[in-house]
Design a protein around this motif. Structure first.
Motif, short mmCIF file in Angstrom:
data_model
loop_
_atom_site.label_atom_id
_atom_site.label_comp_id
_atom_site.label_asym_id
_atom_site.label_seq_id
_atom_site.Cartn_x
_atom_site.Cartn_y
_atom_site.Cartn_z
N VAL A 44 0.86 -1.18 0.00
CA VAL A 44 0.00 0.00 0.00
C VAL A 44 0.90 1.23 0.00
CG1 VAL A 44 -1.78 1.28 1.26
CG2 VAL A 44 -1.81 -1.23 1.25
N SER A 45 0.62 2.21 -0.84
CA SER A 45 1.49 3.38 -0.98
C SER A 45 1.17 4.44 0.06
CB SER A 45 1.34 3.97 -2.40
OG SER A 45 1.77 3.04 -3.36
N PHE A 46 1.85 4.39 1.18
CA PHE A 46 1.65 5.38 2.24
C PHE A 46 2.46 6.63 1.93
CE2 PHE A 46 0.35 1.49 4.30
CZ PHE A 46 -0.70 1.89 5.12
N ASP A 47 1.88 7.78 2.26
CA ASP A 47 2.47 9.08 1.98
C ASP A 47 3.10 9.61 3.27
OD1 ASP A 47 2.99 11.78 1.48
OD2 ASP A 47 1.19 12.06 0.27
N PRO A 48 4.40 9.97 3.26
CA PRO A 48 5.03 10.47 4.48
C PRO A 48 4.37 11.73 5.03
CG PRO A 48 6.47 10.77 2.57
CD PRO A 48 5.36 9.87 2.15
N ALA A 49 3.69 12.48 4.18
CA ALA A 49 3.01 13.69 4.66
C ALA A 49 1.84 13.35 5.58
CB ALA A 49 2.51 14.51 3.48
N PHE A 50 1.40 12.10 5.55
CA PHE A 50 0.26 11.68 6.37
C PHE A 50 0.67 10.58 7.35
CE2 PHE A 50 -1.38 13.57 2.52
CZ PHE A 50 -2.17 14.57 3.06
N VAL A 51 1.91 10.74 7.85
CA VAL A 51 2.45 9.92 8.93
C VAL A 51 2.80 10.85 10.08
CG1 VAL A 51 4.39 8.47 9.68
CG2 VAL A 51 3.38 8.14 7.40
N THR A 52 2.44 10.48 11.29
CA THR A 52 2.89 11.23 12.46
C THR A 52 3.60 10.28 13.40
OG1 THR A 52 2.23 12.76 14.23
CG2 THR A 52 0.71 10.96 13.75
N MET A 53 4.76 10.67 13.88
CA MET A 53 5.54 9.85 14.80
C MET A 53 4.97 10.00 16.21
SD MET A 53 7.60 8.62 12.59
CE MET A 53 8.57 7.62 13.75
N THR A 54 4.88 8.88 16.92
CA THR A 54 4.26 8.87 18.24
C THR A 54 5.16 8.22 19.27
OG1 THR A 54 3.18 6.73 17.89
CG2 THR A 54 1.95 8.71 17.21
N ASN A 55 4.81 8.45 20.50
CA ASN A 55 5.52 7.87 21.64
C ASN A 55 5.02 6.44 21.85
OD1 ASN A 55 7.08 7.59 23.92
ND2 ASN A 55 5.72 8.75 25.22
N GLY A 56 5.25 5.58 20.84
CA GLY A 56 4.80 4.20 20.89
C GLY A 56 3.37 4.03 20.44
N ALA A 57 2.91 2.77 20.42
CA ALA A 57 1.54 2.47 19.99
C ALA A 57 0.51 2.91 21.03
CB ALA A 57 1.38 0.98 19.70
N PHE A 58 0.91 2.95 22.29
CA PHE A 58 -0.02 3.38 23.34
C PHE A 58 -0.51 4.79 23.02
CE2 PHE A 58 -0.63 2.04 27.98
CZ PHE A 58 -1.82 2.73 28.10
N THR A 59 0.43 5.70 22.77
CA THR A 59 0.06 7.05 22.40
C THR A 59 -0.64 7.08 21.05
OG1 THR A 59 1.86 8.03 23.69
CG2 THR A 59 0.94 9.36 21.89
N GLY A 60 -0.17 6.27 20.11
CA GLY A 60 -0.80 6.24 18.79
C GLY A 60 -2.27 5.88 18.87
#
Length: 397
Positions: A93-109
């Motif tokens: 699947v072609s994910f776009d880096p503009a629509f990725v946010t880095m999180t403090n692990g999956a708990f925060t995600g």
């Protein structure tokens, strides 16, 4: 414990988590955790040394390479690019880096994803047995948790039950594959059918139902399996991931939320995620971990060793007469207790220094969960104790 001095909402959540809190703080395991010579299968914690590549990655990026190297870090653009590229390669699947946010692990995600899609009073379906905190996290986001059990006969997602649980108030469903605690990988066919169910319900309700796809274990797979993602079948999918499982470093918190390529109103969703991350208590990862992302993404624990432990544990337990899942991924397997009250069984094992998680704490009374992150030495020491316990419990008095 009454929790009468605490705010009502927090007190309610603590009461709901009571069995887990009691076990983690007051059980025999809580008193003995970390001691040498015990067989500890309770949590997905490491019992082997950390991957050397993880240490090297942090050593490489520790010296500052700019004046702001150790400053506040939100979502580093390069980290988002690495994540999008890697996830695209894994899923097709072609994910776009503009629509990725880095999180403090999956708990925060998971927390910020819920806050982004849920309005007060919305219902959020989750698959049971769940990761411990789904119901409380849904409530914290203003939602109403709705539990739908897996099909225990097949140990698989129950699509008919999910469809029956959808109402006009349903706003999201949390899908966890590979599934903690059973280790089941939900098939592409099942996820396609789920997408069709949600599309029909969304059209009927006049608003989209989101999938929050908890893919924390998506790279912890056995027997050469792949892990399909709902994002391949359903546009309104938020993929949540943590590197803590792949690296077996749960205390080093870095993960991400990635929107499916056709996610509707993506800019608004990203703004919502950003606000939730800031207001949750700065839910972005440590700056050093983001700087090290190139190396971290290439590292993974020894899956052959983990699979060997799965095989040995499943073989030994079944030979002793237990009914157990055979996980297709994750660190865990679920075992049916030979005693109706699994707490008594857990206590019996603990008398011989074997520690497992009782099913009541993850909405599966009558079962236990075993973590395969224990060492092979622990497994070999524990299997005769499992066998003796099964024989003792089934022997007429």
């Amino acid at each position: 414990m009454s929790f009468t001095s605490l705010p009502h909402g927090l007190a309610t959540e603590l009461r709901e988590l009571g069995p887990l809190v009691d076990f983690l703080q007051r059980s025999r395991w809580a008193q003995r955790a970390g001691e040498p010579g015990i067989s500890d299968f309770v949590l997905g914690n490491p019992h082997d040394p950390v991957l050397p590549g993880f240490t090297r990655a942090l050593e490489r990026v520790l010296p500052p390479q700019a004046s702001n190297w150790h400053a506040y870090q939100m979502s580093d653009p390069h980290a988002c690019e690495v994540v999008a590229r890697s996830l695209s390669e894994q899923t097709g699947v072609s994910f776009d880096p503009a629509f990725v946010t880095m999180t403090n692990g999956a708990f925060t995600g998971l927390s910020v994803a819920l806050q982004t899609v849920v309005e007060p009073g919305d219902e959020v379906i989750y698959i049971s047995p769940p990761w411990f905190f789904y119901p409380s996290m849904i409530r914290r986001a203003g939602g109403v948790p709705v539990s739908v059990s897996i099909d225990w006969e097949r140990i698989d997602i129950d699509l008919e039950a999910i469809e029956a649980a959808i109402t006009s108030r349903t706003r999201a469903i949390i899908v966890n594959s590979p599934h903690n605690p059973t280790g089941k990988v939900f098939s592409a066919e099942a996820l396609q059918q789920l997408a069709e169910i949600l599309t029909r319900a969304s059209n009927r309700n006049g608003r989209s139902i989101a999938i929050i796809s908890d893919e924390a274990y998506r790279r912890i797979l056995f027997d050469g399996r792949a892990c399909p993602t709902p994002a391949a079948f359903y546009p309104q999918t938020l993929v949540v991931y943590t590197f803590g499982k792949t690296l077996l470093t749960p205390g080093e918190r870095i993960g991400f939320v990635a929107l499916a390529p056709e996610y509707p109103q993506r800019e608004e969703a990203m703004a919502g995620l950003f606000a939730a991350q800031v207001l949750t208590g700065y839910g972005f990862p440590n700056a050093l971990l983001q700087h090290a992302i190139d190396d971290l993404d290439g590292e993974i624990i020894d899956l052959a060793s983990l699979q060997a432990k799965r095989d040995r544990m499943v073989e030994g337990l079944r030979a002793a007469g237990y009914r157990t899942s055979e996980p297709e991924g994750t660190f865990y397997l679920v075992v049916e207790s030979p005693f109706a009250n699994e707490w008594e069984f857990v206590d019996l094992l603990a008398q011989d220094d074997v520690f497992v998680l009782p099913g009541t704490v993850f909405d599966a009374p009558g079962y236990i969960r075993i973590s395969l992150t224990g060492t092979m030495e622990m497994i070999e020491r524990a299997l005769p104790i499992f066998a003796a316990a099964h024989a003792e419990l089934l022997t007429p008095v």
